[in-house]
Design a protein around this motif. Sequence first.
Motif, mmCIF file in Angstrom:
data_model
loop_
_atom_site.group_PDB
_atom_site.id
_atom_site.type_symbol
_atom_site.label_atom_id
_atom_site.label_comp_id
_atom_site.label_asym_id
_atom_site.label_seq_id
_atom_site.Cartn_x
_atom_site.Cartn_y
_atom_site.Cartn_z
ATOM 1 N N ARG A 1 -25.426 -44.062 46.317
ATOM 2 C CA ARG A 1 -24.558 -42.989 45.815
ATOM 3 C C ARG A 1 -23.337 -42.795 46.710
ATOM 4 O O ARG A 1 -22.230 -42.525 46.220
ATOM 5 N N ALA A 2 -23.529 -42.934 48.014
ATOM 6 C CA ALA A 2 -22.398 -42.811 48.938
ATOM 7 C C ALA A 2 -21.396 -43.934 48.706
ATOM 8 O O ALA A 2 -20.177 -43.706 48.723
ATOM 9 N N LEU A 3 -21.902 -45.128 48.489
ATOM 10 C CA LEU A 3 -21.025 -46.265 48.228
ATOM 11 C C LEU A 3 -20.227 -46.051 46.950
ATOM 12 O O LEU A 3 -19.001 -46.187 46.933
ATOM 13 N N ARG A 4 -20.914 -45.674 45.899
ATOM 14 C CA ARG A 4 -20.236 -45.436 44.619
ATOM 15 C C ARG A 4 -19.209 -44.311 44.750
ATOM 16 O O ARG A 4 -18.069 -44.435 44.302
ATOM 17 N N SER A 5 -19.602 -43.237 45.399
ATOM 18 C CA SER A 5 -18.705 -42.088 45.566
ATOM 19 C C SER A 5 -17.470 -42.423 46.372
ATOM 20 O O SER A 5 -16.390 -41.887 46.119
ATOM 21 N N SER A 6 -17.625 -43.300 47.351
ATOM 22 C CA SER A 6 -16.467 -43.650 48.188
ATOM 23 C C SER A 6 -15.384 -44.342 47.360
ATOM 24 O O SER A 6 -14.196 -44.107 47.585
ATOM 25 N N PHE A 7 -15.788 -45.156 46.414
ATOM 26 C CA PHE A 7 -14.790 -45.804 45.566
ATOM 27 C C PHE A 7 -14.162 -44.820 44.585
ATOM 28 O O PHE A 7 -12.967 -44.872 44.336
ATOM 29 N N TYR A 8 -14.966 -43.910 44.050
ATOM 30 C CA TYR A 8 -14.389 -42.889 43.172
ATOM 31 C C TYR A 8 -13.426 -41.998 43.943
ATOM 32 O O TYR A 8 -12.403 -41.575 43.413
ATOM 33 N N ALA A 9 -13.726 -41.725 45.197
ATOM 34 C CA ALA A 9 -12.850 -40.889 46.018
ATOM 35 C C ALA A 9 -11.516 -41.572 46.303
ATOM 36 O O ALA A 9 -10.509 -40.908 46.538
ATOM 37 N N ALA A 10 -11.512 -42.897 46.285
ATOM 38 C CA ALA A 10 -10.288 -43.654 46.566
ATOM 39 C C ALA A 10 -9.468 -43.901 45.297
ATOM 40 O O ALA A 10 -8.474 -44.620 45.329
ATOM 41 N N THR A 11 -9.877 -43.294 44.208
ATOM 42 C CA THR A 11 -9.191 -43.494 42.937
ATOM 43 C C THR A 11 -7.790 -42.884 42.965
ATOM 44 O O THR A 11 -7.600 -41.768 43.421
ATOM 45 N N GLY A 12 -6.852 -43.663 42.476
ATOM 46 C CA GLY A 12 -5.481 -43.199 42.309
ATOM 47 C C GLY A 12 -5.076 -43.571 40.903
ATOM 48 O O GLY A 12 -5.648 -43.097 39.932
ATOM 49 N N ILE B 1 -8.745 -47.046 52.687
ATOM 50 C CA ILE B 1 -7.543 -47.561 52.071
ATOM 51 C C ILE B 1 -7.963 -48.636 51.067
ATOM 52 O O ILE B 1 -8.548 -49.638 51.463
ATOM 53 N N PRO B 2 -7.688 -48.430 49.790
ATOM 54 C CA PRO B 2 -8.060 -49.429 48.786
ATOM 55 C C PRO B 2 -7.445 -50.793 49.076
ATOM 56 O O PRO B 2 -6.291 -50.903 49.442
ATOM 57 N N VAL C 1 -11.481 -53.789 55.599
ATOM 58 C CA VAL C 1 -12.529 -52.949 56.182
ATOM 59 C C VAL C 1 -13.334 -52.271 55.082
ATOM 60 O O VAL C 1 -14.544 -52.071 55.216
ATOM 61 N N MET C 2 -12.692 -51.946 53.983
ATOM 62 C CA MET C 2 -13.378 -51.303 52.870
ATOM 63 C C MET C 2 -14.477 -52.212 52.304
ATOM 64 O O MET C 2 -15.586 -51.751 52.026
ATOM 65 N N GLU C 3 -14.178 -53.473 52.156
ATOM 66 C CA GLU C 3 -15.165 -54.429 51.644
ATOM 67 C C GLU C 3 -16.328 -54.579 52.630
ATOM 68 O O GLU C 3 -17.491 -54.611 52.230
ATOM 69 N N ARG C 4 -16.018 -54.636 53.905
ATOM 70 C CA ARG C 4 -17.069 -54.767 54.927
ATOM 71 C C ARG C 4 -17.959 -53.519 54.935
ATOM 72 O O ARG C 4 -19.183 -53.629 55.000
ATOM 73 N N ALA C 5 -17.354 -52.359 54.844
ATOM 74 C CA ALA C 5 -18.121 -51.117 54.809
ATOM 75 C C ALA C 5 -18.999 -51.058 53.554
ATOM 76 O O ALA C 5 -20.150 -50.609 53.619
ATOM 77 N N ALA C 6 -18.468 -51.514 52.439
ATOM 78 C CA ALA C 6 -19.238 -51.538 51.192
ATOM 79 C C ALA C 6 -20.459 -52.440 51.338
ATOM 80 O O ALA C 6 -21.570 -52.067 50.944
ATOM 81 N N ARG C 7 -20.271 -53.607 51.918
ATOM 82 C CA ARG C 7 -21.397 -54.531 52.122
ATOM 83 C C ARG C 7 -22.450 -53.902 53.041
ATOM 84 O O ARG C 7 -23.649 -54.060 52.811
ATOM 85 N N THR D 1 -5.553 -46.522 39.840
ATOM 86 C CA THR D 1 -6.664 -47.394 39.461
ATOM 87 C C THR D 1 -7.890 -46.985 40.265
ATOM 88 O O THR D 1 -7.783 -46.252 41.240
ATOM 89 N N THR D 2 -9.047 -47.464 39.846
ATOM 90 C CA THR D 2 -10.275 -47.230 40.600
ATOM 91 C C THR D 2 -10.669 -48.539 41.266
ATOM 92 O O THR D 2 -11.033 -49.491 40.580
ATOM 93 N N PRO D 3 -10.580 -48.594 42.596
ATOM 94 C CA PRO D 3 -10.978 -49.816 43.281
ATOM 95 C C PRO D 3 -12.499 -49.967 43.269
ATOM 96 O O PRO D 3 -13.226 -49.000 43.022
ATOM 97 N N GLY D 4 -12.964 -51.173 43.513
ATOM 98 C CA GLY D 4 -14.397 -51.405 43.657
ATOM 99 C C GLY D 4 -15.195 -51.282 42.384
ATOM 100 O O GLY D 4 -16.379 -50.934 42.428
ATOM 101 N N GLN D 5 -14.592 -51.599 41.253
ATOM 102 C CA GLN D 5 -15.309 -51.480 39.978
ATOM 103 C C GLN D 5 -16.628 -52.249 39.988
ATOM 104 O O GLN D 5 -17.636 -51.759 39.476
ATOM 105 N N GLU D 6 -16.622 -53.439 40.581
ATOM 106 C CA GLU D 6 -17.856 -54.238 40.605
ATOM 107 C C GLU D 6 -18.925 -53.567 41.466
ATOM 108 O O GLU D 6 -20.105 -53.607 41.141
ATOM 109 N N TRP D 7 -18.516 -52.926 42.551
ATOM 110 C CA TRP D 7 -19.471 -52.187 43.392
ATOM 111 C C TRP D 7 -20.028 -50.993 42.626
ATOM 112 O O TRP D 7 -21.228 -50.697 42.703
#
Length: 72
Positions: A35-46, A1-2, A6-12, A48-54
């Motif tokens: 690549r998994a980290l980057r892909s997870s944010f692209y997958a959550a795109t609606g 969920i963008p 938990v998303m930020e913790r998982a990213a870290r 907007t794309t969350p996690g741009q800095e990641w």
Amino acid sequence: IPGHPVMERAARQLWTIGETNERQGDINRALIAYRALRSSFYAATGLTTPGQEWIVRCDRKIAALAPLQIVR
């Protein structure tokens, strides 16, 4: 969920896994984590794309490590 904490913790955690593997010389596993980290944010795109800095951080790591990847 963008936007969920938990998303930020998982990213870290994925970033840490990537860095640990990188330090240990396991470039392939490091790339998998980044690549998994980057892909997870692209997958959550609606709208907007969350996690741009990641995504930017991952792109830098992937660009640096991909030439070193051992293809089996």
